[in-house]
Design an enzyme around this catalytic site. Structure first.
Site, PDB file in Angstrom:
ATOM      1  N   ASP A  36      35.624  34.602  36.599  1.00 39.73           N
ATOM      2  CA  ASP A  36      36.227  35.752  35.761  1.00 39.73           C
ATOM      3  C   ASP A  36      36.994  35.590  34.719  1.00 39.73           C
ATOM      4  OD1 ASP A  36      38.811  35.250  36.701  1.00 39.73           O
ATOM      5  OD2 ASP A  36      39.068  37.035  37.833  1.00 39.73           O
ATOM      6  N   CYS A  73      38.829  31.691  39.417  1.00 38.60           N
ATOM      7  CA  CYS A  73      39.305  32.884  38.914  1.00 38.60           C
ATOM      8  C   CYS A  73      41.054  32.340  38.506  1.00 38.60           C
ATOM      9  CB  CYS A  73      39.504  33.781  39.865  1.00 38.60           C
ATOM     10  SG  CYS A  73      40.019  33.512  41.385  1.00 38.60           S
ATOM     11  N   HIS A 129      35.285  15.863  54.564  1.00 40.63           N
ATOM     12  CA  HIS A 129      35.580  16.324  55.773  1.00 40.63           C
ATOM     13  C   HIS A 129      34.893  17.741  56.055  1.00 40.63           C
ATOM     14  CE1 HIS A 129      39.301  13.866  57.342  1.00 40.63           C
ATOM     15  NE2 HIS A 129      38.242  13.057  56.776  1.00 40.63           N
TER      16      HIS A 129
HETATM   17  C1  RB5 Z   1      42.742  38.758  37.578  1.00 42.68           C
HETATM   18  O1  RB5 Z   1      43.724  39.242  37.021  1.00 42.68           O
HETATM   19  C2  RB5 Z   1      43.056  37.836  38.840  1.00 42.68           C
HETATM   20  O2  RB5 Z   1      43.494  38.766  40.013  1.00 42.68           O
HETATM   21  C3  RB5 Z   1      41.926  37.099  39.448  1.00 42.68           C
HETATM   22  O3  RB5 Z   1      41.480  36.283  38.586  1.00 42.68           O
HETATM   23  C4  RB5 Z   1      42.237  36.094  40.682  1.00 42.68           C
HETATM   24  O4  RB5 Z   1      43.453  35.620  40.555  1.00 42.68           O
HETATM   25  C5  RB5 Z   1      42.251  36.617  41.897  1.00 42.68           C
HETATM   26  O5  RB5 Z   1      42.373  36.077  42.843  1.00 42.68           O
END
Ligand code: RB5
Length: 148
Positions: free
Chosen positions: A7, A64, A97
């Site tokens: 993301d 993320c 593992h």
């Molecule tokens: C996005 O702001 C953030 O929530 C996402 O990148 C992630 O860390 C979610 O677990």
């Protein structure tokens, strides 16, 4: 083939890892995101996980902000073993593992060098099988029990 997705919170690290993997001779498919506009991590977790399950890629990498959301999302797809790691020992164990077919990283947790070290440790390790396969078989049984 390795499929990689993130993301907005993992975009910078995805770009760095894409270069690292290409330098190491891996073919990489980039599943996005490709801008810093805010997006929903489950959409990219789904893309990468489905590419791995479909056999379009042997392995996947998801990033993320923390790695937490991506690991929760990817592990909903039967057959995915997504491992969120923060050190080299965890990265190696994730393969030896757990036979993790997706490595998950936090873009707001790791610097680029550390992230490359973790990916390298995971790729260079091999699944040990044996008793660890028995444990993975039990996870598959859990998927079958709860996914009907
Ligand atoms: C996005 O702001 C953030 O929530 C996402 O990148 C992630 O860390 C979610 O677990």
């Amino acid at each position: 083939m390795i499929v990689i997705g993130s993301d907005h919170g993992g975009l910078n690290l995805k770009t760095a890892l894409n270069s690292y993997l290409t330098r190491r001779g891996y073919e990489v498919t980039d599943a996005g995101t490709n801008s810093d506009a805010s997006v929903d991590y489950p959409d990219f977790g789904q893309k990468v996980a489905e590419a791995v399950i479909a056999g379009q890629a042997e392995l996947g990498i998801l990033i993320c902000g923390t790695g937490i959301g991506m690991s929760i999302a990817a592990n909903k797809i039967p057959g995915i073993r997504a491992a969120l790691v923060t050190d080299v020992f965890m990265a190696r164990m994730a393969r030896e593992h757990n036979n993790a077919n997706i490595l998950v990283l936090g873009g707001r947790v790791l610097d680029e060098q550390k992230a490359c070290d973790l990916v390298g440790a995971w790729l260079d390790a091999s699944f040990e099988g044996g008793r660890h396969q028995n444990r993975l078989d039990k996870i598959t049984s859990l998927e079958q029990k709860y996914n009907n």
